[in-house]
Design an enzyme around this catalytic site. Structure first.
Site, PDB file in Angstrom:
ATOM      1  N   SER A   1       0.759  -1.237  -0.098  1.00 45.43           N
ATOM      2  CA  SER A   1       0.014  -0.137  -0.044  1.00 45.43           C
ATOM      3  C   SER A   1       0.888   1.031  -0.177  1.00 45.43           C
ATOM      4  O   SER A   1       0.515   2.460  -0.040  1.00 45.43           O
ATOM      5  CB  SER A   1      -0.978  -0.155   1.357  1.00 45.43           C
ATOM      6  OG  SER A   1      -0.299   0.291   2.273  1.00 45.43           O
TER       7      SER A   1
ATOM      8  N   LYS B   1      -6.313   3.820   8.856  1.00 47.35           N
ATOM      9  CA  LYS B   1      -5.406   4.753   8.305  1.00 47.35           C
ATOM     10  C   LYS B   1      -5.687   6.180   8.301  1.00 47.35           C
ATOM     11  O   LYS B   1      -5.010   6.873   8.600  1.00 47.35           O
ATOM     12  CB  LYS B   1      -5.031   4.401   6.838  1.00 47.35           C
ATOM     13  CG  LYS B   1      -4.045   2.888   6.638  1.00 47.35           C
ATOM     14  CD  LYS B   1      -4.177   2.499   5.288  1.00 47.35           C
ATOM     15  CE  LYS B   1      -3.154   1.359   5.312  1.00 47.35           C
ATOM     16  NZ  LYS B   1      -3.183   0.805   3.891  1.00 47.35           N
TER      17      LYS B   1
END
Ligand code: ADP
Length: 770
Positions: A676, A719
């Site tokens: 990611s 996140k």
């Protein structure tokens, strides 16, 4: 013709008296007593003959055998109960000729039987044969004194006497004896005797064999008994007896108090026997006792019959926890099903989330709601199968595994069993703990779970299992398939505020001995604690900080004699010291080659800066900062992607040949792997190559392909919370993750700007400043 006489008569019952033998006889019947007295009065002898049927009370002539024995009465004693005991001596055989009963006593006329004195070789042979058989019989019988053999040998010359003496000693039926008494012809008499002896020897042999077999068995039991008594005696001498006896007694008592399955009772009995035999000084003693105690203490028969009140349970869950709706919902559903059909197996729930989000504490309140006992065992660091399933008893210091240990601590076979940190389990050469755990959890197998130490099947099917993990990815696949995963995400500041106000504050006040009114803390202060004193996904540190503030408050109340304490934004430093997290990690200024990524870790989301430097060199790509393999590949992909579009990005095509590119992730302590960070690395490299600055107020996450496509990632919620906590309010994210935005708390969403993208070009457009 033999001598004739008239004598009083005694009928005998069940016994035959022979000449050449003496005997005691007890006389009770009136006619017999009178006959005896008559004989004594006249100093006469008396005739004895056996009744054919012992039952007859008043025998007539036909009721007694014709041939009997004329006897001399030697001595008479009167017993208390009117019975006369007479010592008599058999003199000769006689035949009854006349039998008169005058109502008082019986009188008979008898004729002596003259003994047959034939002395042929045949008679001699018969005599010897009889003596030899009789000798056999004496040996077998063990009861006959050796002198008898002397008497018998004396009678060697007289077959008649031999018959009398030998028959008298045999234990045979009285009818058989009477037969020998009644035969006149010597040869026939000896033959009959020999036949009788043969039969008696055979019976005696059989009897002895039976006795021997029974004795053998008895002897074994007796021997054991004897040895055990000996051990006891020795132990008693050594003063160790009482202790063991007491312990054994205690164990036996306990066995009576509970119902154990039959195979358990058998095993216990076996061990108790071993214990009795074992020397108290030997180390084995403790080993056996330890085992017995473990087995005794397991709750074989103890269950907490669940009474399910769904509403009450809902209340309990709500009372202890703010939010966590998914978990609560799932539990309430399960309870409703269980209320309908009580035999349903409890699901295996796995709670996954960062530390401090309430996994353990919700499990405790579920137990409370279900009125089940609560136990926990940590699987963190477990790498040996034996930790789950125990060591075999042959090992020194063997112990049961954590499962059986937990069950024993719970004291019931249907507790709520929390298995912590299943994602931290590892397997190595000592066996695979995962497969052991699978067996524990498998409803098909766990009703007969066998711990290596206990060695007896224990029923785990009634246990309700709850498992926790921080990282879903690290849960061994076969386990994951068997469980129902419920994710517990990080809390937002607003949620933390609720938790602090509604739950934690009261809890810590109570724990520190404070009344509710004694400490005052405004929402503003709590908010400051959340923002400046903690930075975490859960609320553990928050709880600790609140507790610390309460401790200080308690100290002030006591030392400064205050009624209550007010904690304000101004005086907070008096309680908690200087703020820990005033500075965010986020960069304040836009910079070249520095880009903020977002990562998901076990402890929740974190921001992850990436630095890139371009140096003169030969086209090497250098990646540093404790990266995993996937991350390294992702870096190479980023570079290729940039090369492929260098023209579009206005980067010198040959940048690759003349420069080395160094990509560095400064947060050394954060474990980094996964794809990611792809777009973050790409952005940082492009920035470094073009000299364009990257916006400091933007964070990003997304995987990159060689063609510059942005692929979806996991953990968006965590996140974005990390970005929010660090004060970065713009997040670039893959378009494919848009549906995850629904999960993000409204107060976070309201403040943040999410920019969904499909290609790297869109990313660069937002992130780079000209
Ligand atoms: P975990 O097991 O996930 O690491 P814990 O269950 O130990 O977390 O939780 C830490 C503390 O936070 C406990 O005191 C717990 O009561 C409290 N807590 C966590 N979440 C909540 C919540 N939603 N409501 C109330 N208290 C909570």
């Amino acid at each position: 013709m033999g001598k004739k006489s008239t004598l009083s008569f005694l009928p005998l019952r069940g016994m035959v008296l022979f000449p050449n033998n003496g005997a005691h006889i007890d006389i009770g019947r009136d006619k017999s007593v009178a006959a005896l007295e008559e004989c004594l009065a006249h100093g006469r002898q008396i005739m004895l003959s056996v009744q054919k049927d012992v039952e007859v009370e008043d025998p007539k002539r036909e009721d007694v055998y014709e041939i009997g024995t004329v006897c001399q009465v030697q001595h008479v004693t009167k017993l208390n109960n009117g019975i006369m005991r007479a010592q008599i001596e058999g003199l000769y055989r006689a035949r009854i000729l006349d039998f008169r009963d005058d109502g008082l006593f019986i009188e008979v006329d008898v004729e002596e039987i003259e003994e047959d004195k034939t002395d042929t070789k045949e008679i001699q042979a018969l005599i010897r044969a009889c003596i030899s058989k009789f000798e056999d019989w004496v040996k077998l019988s063990h009861k006959i004194p050796p002198e008898v053999m002397i008497a018998v040998n004396v009678a060697m010359d007289d077959g008649g006497i031999l018959c009398n003496v030998v028959t008298n000693h045999l234990n045979c039926k009285y009818q058989d004896k009477q037969e020998i008494l009644g035969i006149v012809d010597l040869k026939s008499r000896l033959e009959a005797l020999y036949k009788l002896l043969l039969q008696e020897v055979e019976i005696m042999e059989l009897e002895n064999k039976i006795v021997f077999d029974v004795n053998k068995q008895m002897n074994k039991i007796q021997k054991e008994y004897y040895l055990r008594e000996q051990i006891k005696a020795i132990n008693k001498e050594l003063g160790e007896d009482d202790e063991i006896a007491e312990a054994i007694e205690e164990y036996r008592q306990k066995m009576k108090e509970h119902t154990y399955p039959e195979y358990v009772t058998e095993a216990l009995e076996k061990e108790l026997k071993r214990l009795e035999r074992t020397n108290p000084a030997s180390p084995e003693m403790g080993v056996i006792q330890n085992y017995i105690e473990w087995v005794l203490d397991l709750p074989w028969d103890i269950e907490n019959q669940e009474t399910i009140d769904v509403k009450e349970a809902q209340k309990t869950l709500d009372k202890h926890h703010y939010g966590l709706t998914k978990v609560k919902e799932r539990i309430i559903e399960y309870l409703s099903i269980k209320a309908l059909s009580p035999d349903i197996k409890a699901p295996i729930v796995c709670l996954v989330g960062p530390p401090g989000v309430g996994k353990t504490s919700i499990a405790t309140s579920i137990a409370q709601a279900l009125k089940r006992k609560f136990v926990r065992a940590s699987l963190g660091g477990v790498r040996d199968e034996a930790e789950i399933r125990g060591h075999r008893r042959t090992y020194v210091g063997a112990m049961p595994g954590r499962i059986i240990e937990g069950i024993k601590n719970a004291g019931s076979k249907d507790p709520l069993f929390l298995l912590d940190e299943v994602d931290k389990m590892a397997s190595d050469y000592r066996g695979d703990p995962v497969s052991a755990l699978l067996e524990v959890l498998d409803p098909e197998q766990n009703s007969t779970f066998s711990d290596h130490y206990i060695g007896l099947a224990f029923d785990l099917s009634k246990v309700m299992w709850i498992i926790t993990a921080n990282d879903l990815g690290n849960i061994p696949r076969p386990l994951r398939d068997r469980m129902e995963i419920i994710m517990l995400p990080s809390y937002t500041e607003v949620e933390k505020m609720h938790i602090a106000k509604e739950h934690l504050l009261d809890k810590v006040k109570k724990a520190n001995g404070l009344k509710k009114s004694q400490v005052n803390m405004s929402d503003e202060v709590i908010s400051k604690i959340i923002e400046d004193y903690t930075r975490e996904a859960g609320v553990r540190e928050l709880e600790r900080q609140l507790s610390k503030a309460c401790r200080k408050a308690a100290y002030k109340i006591v030392t400064e004699k205050k009624k209550s304490v007010r904690i304000t934004k101004k005086n907070i430093t008096d309680f908690l010291g200087k703020a820990k997290y005033t500075e965010t990690k986020a960069e304040k200024e836009n910079q070249v080659g520095l880009c903020t990524g977002l990562a998901w870790t076990e402890v929740g989301g974190v921001i992850l800066p990436v630095e890139v430097a371009v140096l003169k060199g030969k086209g090497n790509l250098l990646l540093t900062g404790q990266l995993g393999d996937v991350m390294k590949e992702s870096g190479r992909a980023a570079l290729t992607c940039i090369r492929a579009r260098s023209e579009k990005l206005k980067i010198d095509e040959k940048f690759y040949e003349e420069n080395d590119i160094h990509v560095h992730f400064p947060e050394g302590a954060v474990p980094k792997d996964g794809p990611s960070a792809g777009i973050t690395m790409t952005t940082a490299i492009v920035s470094a190559l073009t000299g364009k600055k990257v916006r400091a107020d933007v964070a990003m996450t997304g995987e990159i392909t060689l063609r510059g496509k942005v692929l979806p990632i996991g953990g968006l919620k965590e996140k974005s919370l990390a970005a929010y906590r660090e004060g970065i309010y713009t997040v670039i994210m893959p378009k494919a993750n848009e549906r995850d935005l629904d999960e993000i708390a409204p107060e976070v969403k309201a403040k943040m700007k999410f920019i969904p993208v499909e290609t790297i070009d869109e990313v660069l457009k937002v992130a780079l400043v000209d």
